[in-house]
Scaffold this motif. Structure first.
Motif, PDB file in Angstrom:
ATOM      1  N   VAL A   1       1.380   5.727  -0.259  1.00 40.36           N
ATOM      2  CA  VAL A   1       0.679   7.118   0.280  1.00 40.36           C
ATOM      3  C   VAL A   1       0.912   7.603  -0.343  1.00 40.36           C
ATOM      4  O   VAL A   1       2.654   7.587  -0.916  1.00 40.36           O
ATOM      5  CB  VAL A   1       1.100   7.336   2.085  1.00 40.36           C
ATOM      6  N   THR A   2       0.579   8.814  -0.239  1.00 39.52           N
ATOM      7  CA  THR A   2       1.221  10.011  -0.471  1.00 39.52           C
ATOM      8  C   THR A   2       1.305  11.040   0.334  1.00 39.52           C
ATOM      9  O   THR A   2       0.693  11.567   1.490  1.00 39.52           O
ATOM     10  CB  THR A   2      -0.112  10.822  -1.778  1.00 39.52           C
ATOM     11  N   PHE A   3       2.609  11.189   0.064  1.00 36.54           N
ATOM     12  CA  PHE A   3       3.442  12.474   1.258  1.00 36.54           C
ATOM     13  C   PHE A   3       4.030  13.874   0.525  1.00 36.54           C
ATOM     14  O   PHE A   3       3.887  13.626  -0.302  1.00 36.54           O
ATOM     15  CB  PHE A   3       3.576  11.747   2.737  1.00 36.54           C
TER      16      PHE A   3
ATOM     17  N   SER B   1       2.096   8.776   7.047  1.00 40.59           N
ATOM     18  CA  SER B   1       0.746   9.059   6.699  1.00 40.59           C
ATOM     19  C   SER B   1       0.661   9.668   5.247  1.00 40.59           C
ATOM     20  O   SER B   1       0.517  10.528   5.060  1.00 40.59           O
ATOM     21  CB  SER B   1       0.090   8.816   7.579  1.00 40.59           C
ATOM     22  N   GLU B   2      -1.096   9.130   5.183  1.00 40.15           N
ATOM     23  CA  GLU B   2      -1.479   9.346   3.538  1.00 40.15           C
ATOM     24  C   GLU B   2      -2.134  11.456   4.037  1.00 40.15           C
ATOM     25  O   GLU B   2      -2.066  11.799   5.058  1.00 40.15           O
ATOM     26  CB  GLU B   2      -2.559   8.876   3.444  1.00 40.15           C
ATOM     27  N   ALA B   3      -1.229  11.834   3.677  1.00 33.81           N
ATOM     28  CA  ALA B   3      -1.451  13.952   2.864  1.00 33.81           C
ATOM     29  C   ALA B   3      -0.073  14.329   4.363  1.00 33.81           C
ATOM     30  O   ALA B   3      -0.660  15.423   4.904  1.00 33.81           O
ATOM     31  CB  ALA B   3      -2.611  13.869   3.426  1.00 33.81           C
ATOM     32  N   THR B   4       0.292  13.411   5.295  1.00 30.90           N
ATOM     33  CA  THR B   4       1.564  14.064   5.652  1.00 30.90           C
ATOM     34  C   THR B   4       2.161  15.349   5.919  1.00 30.90           C
ATOM     35  O   THR B   4       2.729  14.931   3.620  1.00 30.90           O
ATOM     36  CB  THR B   4       2.755  12.935   6.345  1.00 30.90           C
TER      37      THR B   4
ATOM     38  N   ALA C   1       3.493   2.508   2.463  1.00 26.62           N
ATOM     39  CA  ALA C   1       2.716   3.324   4.238  1.00 26.62           C
ATOM     40  C   ALA C   1       3.248   2.073   5.013  1.00 26.62           C
ATOM     41  O   ALA C   1       3.683   2.071   5.135  1.00 26.62           O
ATOM     42  CB  ALA C   1       0.635   2.578   3.553  1.00 26.62           C
TER      43      ALA C   1
ATOM     44  N   PRO D   1       4.969  16.226  -3.161  1.00 26.14           N
ATOM     45  CA  PRO D   1       3.897  15.194  -3.574  1.00 26.14           C
ATOM     46  C   PRO D   1       5.168  13.859  -3.699  1.00 26.14           C
ATOM     47  O   PRO D   1       5.579  13.707  -4.580  1.00 26.14           O
ATOM     48  CB  PRO D   1       2.575  14.641  -4.173  1.00 26.14           C
TER      49      PRO D   1
ATOM     50  N   LYS E   1       0.349  -0.597  -0.046  1.00 30.06           N
ATOM     51  CA  LYS E   1       0.219  -0.610   0.081  1.00 30.06           C
ATOM     52  C   LYS E   1       0.895   1.400   0.531  1.00 30.06           C
ATOM     53  O   LYS E   1       1.658   1.400   0.905  1.00 30.06           O
ATOM     54  CB  LYS E   1      -1.116  -0.192   1.244  1.00 30.06           C
TER      55      LYS E   1
ATOM     56  N   ALA F   1       5.179   9.328  -3.007  1.00 30.33           N
ATOM     57  CA  ALA F   1       4.939   8.007  -3.197  1.00 30.33           C
ATOM     58  C   ALA F   1       5.403   7.154  -2.163  1.00 30.33           C
ATOM     59  O   ALA F   1       6.930   7.581  -2.664  1.00 30.33           O
ATOM     60  CB  ALA F   1       4.450   7.474  -4.113  1.00 30.33           C
TER      61      ALA F   1
END
Ligand code: SF4
Ligand code: SF4
Ligand code: FES
Length: 925
Positions: free
Chosen positions: A4-6, A74-77, A17, A12, A2, A14
């Motif tokens: 996430v985008t941070f 994490s996502e959107a950090t 996760a 941004p 998995k 990738a």
């Protein structure tokens, strides 16, 4: 996986996760300082160096300082590395650390490869304002490997986490409190753990440095380096040897994700000094007749003599070596013909190696890499004293027992990298590791259950486990109830595991153990499931030599034609077979030719000796116990180049101990002989001999892919062995000529003996050193990996030669009889020692200082029977010889067995196990 985008600086990215921000930033190529985090050790948040600013969302302008190593991506950090407050925080951390750090970089061995230096520059902390006395400590003598200079400590805790948590050491800790913590032993004394040398690379400052390098110290930037492979056991750990002025000065780790990762054992790190030994043979030696002494000769006269030997020899055999490269063994095989080529190991070892190979090639179980061993979730060790025979395998097993308990942390949603939290959650829980051996081992402290018995009884336990797993496997009759109960528990644990692993090998000298291990692994395979089966191998090219075929030394001795010629390649036969037999066979041969790099008893029997290159002076290929072929490259250029002119130059210098003399790769000497005698097959470089090897023996075909060929260039350039800051080269040979000499040619590889060449990142098998702008320490390795801690860019070096078949196995059905104790004899079993049992490393003074004196170990019950106590002398009658040995009492040894260390220099070869008689020496009083 998995993703996430941070966001870093609002851009941004990738990332997988669950990774922490420091891991993510470094993997993406950002420079972010850190100390306490280590890719293999995880995060503890101790040093506060990796601070970044984290923002709630794109509208948050204040943000807060967080430790990147302790914060998940994490996502959107959203984070900023460049934020001025974060930047100032990091610079302040360095300033605090520097309050007590001495300003002794010019006299510190770490200088030039120091992570603290790099991080100080990276944070921009340039001026010290602290004007008061600094805290000081008393240093300790930690033995022959590691130097201690505690004043340089920055309290990152990496050392103690590596030594205790990762490597299982118990004699090293952190003491005291507050701003006066001390990292060392409770008192002066040798560090006991087999991996202590890794402190040198793990410590980010100069607290722990290489004590052997100190004797011939050279800065990292002045070392000529090349990719290499350890020659001190069969695991094939990747190394970077460092050279200057023709002296090998240091061995450092070369990261290979699949093999040794970030670490080396102390035998591998400190065993290198045999290359500099006074016992090196540096020019051809010739004996005029049997009664005269060996005398120095020129290469031309050596080859002429060999021509004459060939002309008058009606019969000739060649004895190869498990410590010589594939290329050297193949050249000898080509010279004498396959039918006259013999493996250079005892018949017993030849038989065991061939059995292990056939099991791996014809059965469904797969040999794992060391990295795969780390991920095993249930393990059975049958017969091997892993820490002494294959040290880094023991380190991998220490990590494997953490796999299963990691599920506890997972359930608590603790990330695997959050090391302190994971250890708190897991406490002393461990995964299944069953160790069944003839004596206790230093890995026993992490074993689920231990079983000690004679080799036959250990094998019977293995056979019983296999039968528990699959009823087709033979049944073991008359097994004591506690052993059958243990077999059942082992079978249940292995069956429940997702990645079960069975380990065995040849060090007990038992066919039954290897067969039992195969039965267990095969019983675990099937219905879409496979098991890993790992056999240790005694020497760096044991598997390569075994793949080449040929029978063993005892058979070779019988085949030495009377009045014929025997050519011995990089081998001291007296370490492999009975002395009397070798004496007789060598005396019967008309000509004995030895190609080797060190004086030995076999060399003393030769009529002609050719000086061979060690791993440090040659290129070649070894195959490790996994079946992975790996290339090693020449690092010492101080050997003559090829051709009469340079030979003459070298001859003039040959009185110098450090001179290369006439040293040449064994395969080159053999090629010279082939050429001189007008035989077919003659090679001018390594690629040509590898081509011929692969044409003759298809099993080696993958070696053509292990590294780029000699004509490989990047933007037209070779890859330099010397760093761009390499100093003094115009002055290095000024005593010979004030003109800077042309660097020696290297016809065998795309590496050059110079600073000039391609400065970027080469393909992974050709990485000569880890360095990147701003990253002078070993931490620069991050820049060479796909993600930190993961494989090198383009994949890790090495090619597997052996893959399993998916067919159903036919179980071995010869279950050995239970061991029967005898009244007047003991079964003498071999004991290996990490320091002392291996032929080459023990020539290093540091290793020799750790080698045991010869001894005989007996069980306390047997000691009572013999009327001896610990330290008293006994007489051992074995194979027609009498040995006087002091007794060591070992509680774990089976009654009726006695342990004799193998390979120690003062003990002759004995084919073990075998029965011997023991009696108390009368002079004990
Ligand atoms: S000795 Fe080195 S590794 Fe250990 S705490 Fe100090 S700086 Fe860190
Ligand atoms: S485990 Fe073996 S190959 Fe690895 S460093 Fe130690 S001696 Fe060398
Ligand atoms: S590396 Fe993050 S706190 Fe030490």
């Amino acid at each position: 996986m998995k993703m996430v985008t941070f966001y870093i600086e609002n851009q941004p990215y990738a990332v997988e996760a669950g990774k922490n921000l420091l891991h993510a930033c470094l993997s993406l190529g950002f420079d972010l300082p850190y100390f306490c985090w280590h890719p293999a050790l995880g995060s503890v948040g101790a040093c506060r160096q990796c601070a970044v600013k984290q923002f709630k969302d794109e509208n948050d302008t204040r943000g807060k300082i967080v430790m990147a190593c302790m914060t998940p991506a994490s996502e959107a950090t959203r984070i900023s590395i460049l934020d001025p407050e974060a930047h100032q925080f990091r610079a302040s951390v360095i300033e605090w650390l520097m309050i007590n750090h001495p300003h002794d970089c010019p006299v510190c061995d770490e200088g030039g490869e120091c992570h603290l230096q790099d991080m100080t520059v990276m944070t921009g902390h340039n001026y010290r304002e602290f004007r008061f006395p600094k805290r000081t400590f008393r240093n300790q003598d930690l033995g022959p490997f590691v130097n201690h200079e505690m004043n340089r400590c920055i309290e990152c805790y990496r050392c103690v986490r590596f030594y205790r948590d990762y490597a299982g050491g118990r004699d090293f800790d952190v003491f005291a409190a507050h701003d006066h913590v001390y990292f060392g032993r409770h008192e002066d004394g040798t560090l006991e753990n087999e991996f202590s040398g890794n402190l040198v690379e793990v410590c980010p400052t100069g607290v722990f440095t290489d004590k052997t390098l100190k004797k011939h110290y050279t800065r990292k930037w002045d070392l000529q380096t090349a990719p290499s492979v350890c020659v001190h056991c069969g695991l094939g750990c990747n190394t970077i040897p460092g050279e200057r002025y023709g002296i090998l000065r240091q061995i450092r780790n070369r990261f290979n994700h699949e093999v040794n990762g970030y670490f080396l054992c102390d035998r591998g790190r400190y065993g290198y000094e045999f290359v500099n030994s006074e016992k090196r043979i540096r020019q051809p030696l010739l004996r005029k007749d049997r009664r005269s002494l060996l005398e120095a000769a020129s290469p031309d006269s050596a080859i002429e003599t060999l021509k004459e030997i060939f002309a008058e020899s009606s019969a000739m055999i060649g004895i190869g070596s498990p410590r010589a490269s594939l290329e050297a063994n193949f050249a000898l095989r080509a010279l004498v013909g396959p039918e006259h080529f013999f493996q250079g190991v005892s018949d017993r070892e030849t038989r065991l190696a061939s059995l292990a190979l056939s099991i791996l090639k014809e059965g469904p179980a797969r040999s794992p890499s060391l990295h795969e061993v780390e991920t095993a979730d249930a393990v059975l060790v049958l017969g091997e004293d892993v820490p002494n025979v294959a040290p880094m395998l023991a380190l991998a097993l220490r990590q494997s027992v953490r796999r299963e308990p990691m599920k506890i942390a997972e359930r608590l949603r603790i990330a695997e990298w959050d090391d302190a939290a994971v250890r708190e959650a897991v406490q002393h829980e461990r995964g299944s590791l069953f160790i069944a051996t003839t004596d206790s081992t230093s890995l026993d402290d992490v074993a689920t259950e231990r079983y000690h018995g004679a080799p036959n009884d250990v094998a019977r336990l293995g056979f019983a486990v296999a039968h528990e797993l699959k009823s087709d496997a033979p049944i073991v009759n008359d097994l004591p109830q506690e052993v059958s109960g243990l077999a059942n528990r082992i079978a249940v644990a292995l069956k429940q595991a997702e990645r079960p692993l069975v380990i065995s090998g040849m060090s007990c000298g038992s066919d039954a153990l290897i067969q039992a291990a195969a039965n267990v692994a095969w019983a675990l395979c099937g219905e879409g499931r496979t098991a890993a089966l790992c056999f240790t191998a005694p020497e760096c090219n044991s598997v390569g030599a075994a793949l080449m075929g040929g029978v063993g030394i005892d058979s070779a001795i019988e085949s030495i034609p009377e009045n014929g010629t025997v050519i011995v390649l990089e081998n001291d036969l007296y370490r492999r077979a009975d002395r009397a037999k070798i004496d007789a066979a060598l005396a019967a041969a008309k000509h004995v030719v030895v190609i080797d790099h060190l004086e030995s008893e076999t060399v003393q029997k030769a009529g002609l000796v050719l000086p061979a290159a060690t791993f440090a002076e040659s290129d070649g290929t070894f195959v490790n116990n996994e079946g992975r072929a790996q290339r090693f490259y020449q690092v010492l250029s101080d050997k003559p180049q090829f051709g009469a002119e340079s030979d003459r130059d070298s001859f003039r210098r040959s009185d110098k101990v450090r001179s290369g003399g006439f040293v040449k790769e064994s395969w080159r000497w053999l090629t010279d002989v082939i050429k001189a005698t007008g035989q077919a097959g003659s090679w001018t470089n390594l690629d040509e001999i590898d081509d011929a090897l692969v044409s003759a023996l298809a099993v080696f075909a993958p070696i053509m892919k292990i590294a780029p060929p000699a004509n490989f260039r990047i933007v037209g350039q070779k890859i330099p062995r010397q760093p761009h800051r390499y100093s003094g080269r115009t002055a290095m040979q000024a005593q010979l000529s004030v003109h800077e000499p042309k660097p020696p040619d290297d016809p065998d590889s795309p590496l050059s003996f110079s600073m000039e060449g391609y400065e970027g990142e080469p393909p992974s098998p050709l990485i000569t050193r880890f360095w990147s702008p701003g990253w002078n320490s070993i931490q620069s390795l991050n820049k060479f990996q796909d993600e930190v801690g993961g494989p090198l860019h383009g994949g890790d070096p090495g090619q597997r030669l052996i893959e399993p078949l998916q067919t159903g196995p036919t179980f071995f059905d010869q279950v050995p009889d239970a061991f029967q104790r005898r009244n007047d004899e003991w079964l003498i079993i071999p004991l290996s020692h990490i320091f002392g049992s291996e032929e080459l490393s023990v020539l290093s003074p540091a290793i020799a200082a750790r080698a045991p004196q010869r001894y005989l170990s007996v069980n306390d019950d047997d000691a009572g029977r013999l009327g001896v106590s610990d330290g008293e002398e006994v007489e051992l009658r074995l194979g027609g010889n009498i040995h006087y040995l002091s007794v060591k009492i070992r509680h774990a040894l089976a009654k009726g067995t006695a342990g004799l260390p193998v390979g120690l220099r003062e003990l002759p070869f004995v084919d073990l196990p075998s029965w011997g008689r023991i009696a108390k020496c009368n002079h004990n009083g």
